[in-house]
Design a protein around this motif. Structure first.
Motif, PDB file in Angstrom:
ATOM      1  N   SER A  55      18.175  30.306 -27.251  1.00  0.00           N
ATOM      2  CA  SER A  55      17.104  31.273 -27.506  1.00  0.00           C
ATOM      3  C   SER A  55      16.020  31.192 -26.439  1.00  0.00           C
ATOM      4  O   SER A  55      15.601  32.224 -25.881  1.00  0.00           O
ATOM      5  CB  SER A  55      16.507  31.002 -28.887  1.00  0.00           C
ATOM      6  N   ALA A  56      15.580  29.990 -26.126  1.00  0.00           N
ATOM      7  CA  ALA A  56      14.541  29.824 -25.107  1.00  0.00           C
ATOM      8  C   ALA A  56      15.031  30.285 -23.738  1.00  0.00           C
ATOM      9  O   ALA A  56      14.278  30.897 -22.961  1.00  0.00           O
ATOM     10  CB  ALA A  56      14.106  28.357 -25.051  1.00  0.00           C
ATOM     11  N   LEU A  57      16.302  30.002 -23.431  1.00  0.00           N
ATOM     12  CA  LEU A  57      16.866  30.407 -22.144  1.00  0.00           C
ATOM     13  C   LEU A  57      16.944  31.929 -22.038  1.00  0.00           C
ATOM     14  O   LEU A  57      16.606  32.508 -20.998  1.00  0.00           O
ATOM     15  CB  LEU A  57      18.258  29.796 -21.974  1.00  0.00           C
ATOM     16  N   VAL A  58      17.395  32.597 -23.101  1.00  0.00           N
ATOM     17  CA  VAL A  58      17.497  34.054 -23.073  1.00  0.00           C
ATOM     18  C   VAL A  58      16.110  34.677 -22.921  1.00  0.00           C
ATOM     19  O   VAL A  58      15.935  35.662 -22.188  1.00  0.00           O
ATOM     20  CB  VAL A  58      18.218  34.573 -24.340  1.00  0.00           C
ATOM     21  N   LYS A  59      15.115  34.108 -23.583  1.00  0.00           N
ATOM     22  CA  LYS A  59      13.738  34.595 -23.406  1.00  0.00           C
ATOM     23  C   LYS A  59      13.283  34.430 -21.954  1.00  0.00           C
ATOM     24  O   LYS A  59      12.635  35.311 -21.379  1.00  0.00           O
ATOM     25  CB  LYS A  59      12.790  33.846 -24.340  1.00  0.00           C
ATOM     26  N   LEU A  60      13.666  33.294 -21.348  1.00  0.00           N
ATOM     27  CA  LEU A  60      13.309  33.043 -19.949  1.00  0.00           C
ATOM     28  C   LEU A  60      13.992  34.063 -19.035  1.00  0.00           C
ATOM     29  O   LEU A  60      13.362  34.598 -18.110  1.00  0.00           O
ATOM     30  CB  LEU A  60      13.718  31.614 -19.563  1.00  0.00           C
ATOM     31  N   CYS A  61      15.262  34.327 -19.302  1.00  0.00           N
ATOM     32  CA  CYS A  61      15.998  35.319 -18.508  1.00  0.00           C
ATOM     33  C   CYS A  61      15.366  36.701 -18.657  1.00  0.00           C
ATOM     34  O   CYS A  61      15.232  37.449 -17.673  1.00  0.00           O
ATOM     35  CB  CYS A  61      17.464  35.367 -18.935  1.00  0.00           C
ATOM     36  N   ALA A  62      14.971  37.038 -19.884  1.00  0.00           N
ATOM     37  CA  ALA A  62      14.338  38.336 -20.114  1.00  0.00           C
ATOM     38  C   ALA A  62      13.031  38.442 -19.341  1.00  0.00           C
ATOM     39  O   ALA A  62      12.718  39.478 -18.743  1.00  0.00           O
ATOM     40  CB  ALA A  62      14.102  38.539 -21.610  1.00  0.00           C
ATOM     41  N   ALA A  63      12.263  37.352 -19.319  1.00  0.00           N
ATOM     42  CA  ALA A  63      10.973  37.366 -18.622  1.00  0.00           C
ATOM     43  C   ALA A  63      11.138  37.557 -17.118  1.00  0.00           C
ATOM     44  O   ALA A  63      10.288  38.169 -16.460  1.00  0.00           O
ATOM     45  CB  ALA A  63      10.219  36.070 -18.918  1.00  0.00           C
ATOM     46  N   HIS A  64      12.241  37.029 -16.579  1.00  0.00           N
ATOM     47  CA  HIS A  64      12.461  37.103 -15.128  1.00  0.00           C
ATOM     48  C   HIS A  64      13.473  38.176 -14.728  1.00  0.00           C
ATOM     49  O   HIS A  64      13.777  38.330 -13.541  1.00  0.00           O
ATOM     50  CB  HIS A  64      12.948  35.739 -14.617  1.00  0.00           C
ATOM     51  N   GLY A  65      14.020  38.903 -15.705  1.00  0.00           N
ATOM     52  CA  GLY A  65      15.004  39.942 -15.391  1.00  0.00           C
ATOM     53  C   GLY A  65      16.311  39.395 -14.869  1.00  0.00           C
ATOM     54  O   GLY A  65      16.973  40.036 -14.039  1.00  0.00           O
ATOM     55  N   VAL A  66      16.715  38.225 -15.328  1.00  0.00           N
ATOM     56  CA  VAL A  66      17.964  37.598 -14.853  1.00  0.00           C
ATOM     57  C   VAL A  66      19.116  37.943 -15.790  1.00  0.00           C
ATOM     58  O   VAL A  66      19.052  37.649 -16.990  1.00  0.00           O
ATOM     59  CB  VAL A  66      17.803  36.063 -14.761  1.00  0.00           C
ATOM     60  N   PRO A  67      20.182  38.548 -15.292  1.00  0.00           N
ATOM     61  CA  PRO A  67      21.345  38.860 -16.129  1.00  0.00           C
ATOM     62  C   PRO A  67      22.063  37.585 -16.573  1.00  0.00           C
ATOM     63  O   PRO A  67      22.048  36.574 -15.857  1.00  0.00           O
ATOM     64  CB  PRO A  67      22.237  39.696 -15.220  1.00  0.00           C
TER      65      PRO A  67
END
Length: 486
Positions: free
Chosen positions: A59-71
Motif C-alpha cells: 500500500s505504501a509503495l503504490v502510494k509512493l508510485c502514484a505520487a511520483h507517476g511511476v508505473p
C-alpha cells in the motif's frame, strides 16, 4: 518525460527507505532475470524491483508510485504465457514482486478454507492442504513456480477445470491494493452477500491492471482417496467428443479430467522424452486421457465403475483400444505423456501457439474442420490441437515448415497464422484466450476482434479504477480505436 526522469533518484531513494535493501533493488544481477517472460518472447527494462513483505508495504509503495507517476508491473512466479508480467522497454516502470509475501495465514479444516498471501507457490498450497487431508482443486504444469496471486490475476485454468472450474471458482475472498494505495479487504468469505457488485470477481482475471492482489481466501475439497486413469485410442476427434458424452453419462461427478491429443503429439513426446512408452500397442490417430476420481465416500466402487465405463465404450464402438492404469506409477506415466507435449513440440522447432476455446459441444468439429483449412492456407505448416476437450479449451499449435528460421518465421508468417486462427475462433463464437490471459501478446488482437460494447466497458472500468494508467500499463485492455477505423 524529463520531469519523470528527474524524479527517479528521489523516488528510488524513497522506495529504498520504505522497503529496505532487501525490499528494493536496482542490481542488474537481481533484476534482469525477471525482465524476460517465461516463453522468452518479451524482454523489458525496469527502474528497479520492489519486493514488499506485507500488504501495508504494498500500500505504501503504490502510494509512493502514484505520487511520483511511476508505473507498476506486478509479478508472481513469472510463469505466464502472454507476457503479462513483463515491463516495456522504456525503463520507466517498477517491477513489484509478490514472492516474499508467501505465508499461509489460516487453514480451517472444518470450513475447508485457506487464507494465504499472493506469493504462495501453488505446489506449497497443495502440500499444506494434503497435510490435513484436503486438496486445492486446481493444478497445472507450472505448479512449482506459479503463485496464487498470479493464478488469480490471470484466472488460470489447468487440467481439472472440467469438474471444478477455473481459478475464479476457487476464490472465496480477495485482498488487493488499488491504484491510489487503498486496501480492498474482502478476505472473509460469505456464502450469501447481496451488497451490490461482486468486486472480487472484477479483480480476478484483470492481470494486475485494476489492483495488486496481495491475498486470497480459497476453497478446499476433501482429499482424493483414489483415482482411475484410462487411456483410449480413437480414429478421429469426433469420436473423442462422443466418448466424452458417454463418459459424462456413465461417470457423472467422478469425471475429473478429459484430455485429447493427436497421433503427432504422442509421437513427438515418445521421441523427445527418454523412457516414455506408448500406453497402447497399436498406433491411433487420436488419444483420450480420462481421469475418474473418488473421495473416501465412494472409493470402493471407483475401479468397478472405470471398468464398466471401458466395457460400455467398447460395446458402443467408441474406442479402438483402451486400457486402465494398473497403479499410481502408471497413472503418472500417462499424465506425463500429456504434460510433455509442449516441450516435445518446442524441440521440433518454431510454432505459433494458441490457447483457444469454443463452445464445448463444438470443439471436436472445430478442430476437425479448421486443421485442414489452416494447413491448406499455409502450405508446409502442421496444425496440432491438444488439451482440455472436456471444457472446450484446446491448445492449437501451428508448427513451422521445415527450414523456418526461429524468430524470423514467428515475426512474419507466424503473425498471419495467428490472425487467421483467431479469425476462425471468432467465427465459431469462441475466445482467443481460454486460460493463459491476454497480457501484451494478445492485447491488439482482442482490440481487433473483441465485442465493441465489452471493450468499451473494460476501458471505462480501467479509467475509473486506475485513471492515470499506472497499473500494468500496456496489458490486457486494448487501446481505443481511432474514430475512422470503425
Amino acid at each position: 518525460m524529463s520531469g519523470a526522469m528527474s524524479k527517479r533518484p528521489e523516488f528510488c531513494d524513497a522506495a529504498r527507505q520504505l522497503l529496505g535493501e532487501r525490499g528494493f533493488t536496482q542490481d542488474p544481477e537481481l533484476v534482469d532475470p525477471w525482465l524476460t517472460d517465461w516463453r522468452g518472447r518479451y524482454t523489458g527494462r525496469a527502474l528497479g524491483m520492489a519486493s514488499p513483505a506485507t500488504t501495508q508495504e504494498v500500500s505504501a509503495l503504490v502510494k509512493l508510485c502514484a505520487a511520483h507517476g511511476v508505473p507498476l508491473v506486478p509479478q508472481g512466479g513469472n510463469s505466464g504465457m502472454s507476457g503479462g508480467a513483463t515491463p516495456d522497454d522504456s525503463g520507466d516502470a517498477l517491477v513489484i514482486s509478490l514472492r516474499r509475501m508467501n505465508r499461509i495465514t489460516r487453514l480451517d479444516e472444518d470450513a475447508r478454507e485457506v487464507t494465504c498471501e499472493a506469493g504462495v507457490i501453488l505446489q506449497t498450497l497443495h502440500e499444506a492442504a494434503e497435510a490435513v487431508g484436503l486438496r486445492f482443486p486446481l493444478t497445472l504444469g507450472g505448479k512449482g513456480s506459479a503463485t496464487i496471486g498470479g493464478l488469480i490475476s490471470t484466472n488460470a485454468g489447468g487440467t481439472q477445470v472440467l469438474r471444478h472450474g477455473s481459478m475464479r471458482a476457487q476464490v472465496l475472498g480477495i485482498e488487493a491494493v488499488m491504484a491510489d494505495g487503498s486496501v480492498f479487504d474482502s478476505l472473509v468469505p460469505l456464502k450469501k452477500d447481496n451488497r451490490g457488485f461482486d468486486l472480487k470477481q472484477l479483480l480476478i482475471g484483470s492481470e494486475g491492471t485494476l489492483g495488486v492482489i496481495t491475498g486470497a481466501t480459497l476453497r478446499l475439497l476433501p482429499a482424493l482417496a483414489d483415482r482411475a486413469v484410462l487411456w483410449a485410442g480413437l480414429d478421429d476427434i469426433r469420436a473423442a467428443r462422443r466418448l466424452l458424452v458417454h463418459t459424462q453419462k456413465q461417470a457423472g461427478d467422478a469425471l475429473e479430467g478429459f484430455e485429447v491429443m493427436p497421433r503427432h503429439s504422442l509421437d513427438a513426446v515418445l521421441a523427445h522424452k527418454p523412457g516414455a512408452r506408448a500406453p497402447l500397442q497399436q498406433a491411433h490417430e487420436w488419444h483420450a486421457l480420462i481421469e475418474l476420481a473418488a473421495d473416501a465416500s465412494d472409493v470402493d466402487t471407483l475401479h468397478d465403475r472405470a471398468q464398466a465405463l471401458l466395457e460400455s465404450a467398447f460395446e458402443a464402438g467408441l474406442v479402438e483400444d483402451a486400457t486402465i492404469a494398473m497403479n499410481e506409477t502408471q497413472a503418472e506415466e500417462f499424465w506425463t505423456l500429456r504434460d510433455e507435449i509442449a516441450p516435445a513440440e518446442r524441440a521440433l522447432g518454431p510454432a505459433m501457439q494458441h490457447d483457444i476455446s469454443v463452445p464445448v459441444a463444438q470443439m471436436a468439429e472445430f478442430v476437425a474442420e479448421t486443421v485442414p483449412q489452416v494447413e491448406a492456407h499455409f502450405p508446409g505448416v502442421r496444425a496440432v490441437a491438444f488439451g482440455h476437450l472436456g471444457d472446450g479449451n484446446v491448445h492449437y499449435h501451428v508448427l513451422a515448415p521445415a527450414g523456418a528460421v526461429p524468430g524470423e518465421w514467428e515475426a512474419s508468417q507466424g503473425k498471419d497464422i495467428s490472425a487467421y486462427v483467431h479469425d476462425l475462433v471468432t467465427r465459431w463464437g469462441g475466445s482467443i484466450s481460454a486460460e493463459h490471459g491476454i497480457g501484451q501478446l494478445k492485447r491488439d488482437e482482442l482490440g481487433r476482434l473483441g465485442d465493441p460494447v465489452q471493450l468499451a466497458i473494460m476501458r471505462q472500468v480501467k479509467q475509473a479504477l486506475d485513471p492515470r494508467g499506472l497499473l500494468n500499463p500496456g496489458k490486457l485492455v486494448p487501446l481505443a480505436r481511432e474514430a475512422h477505423s470503425h
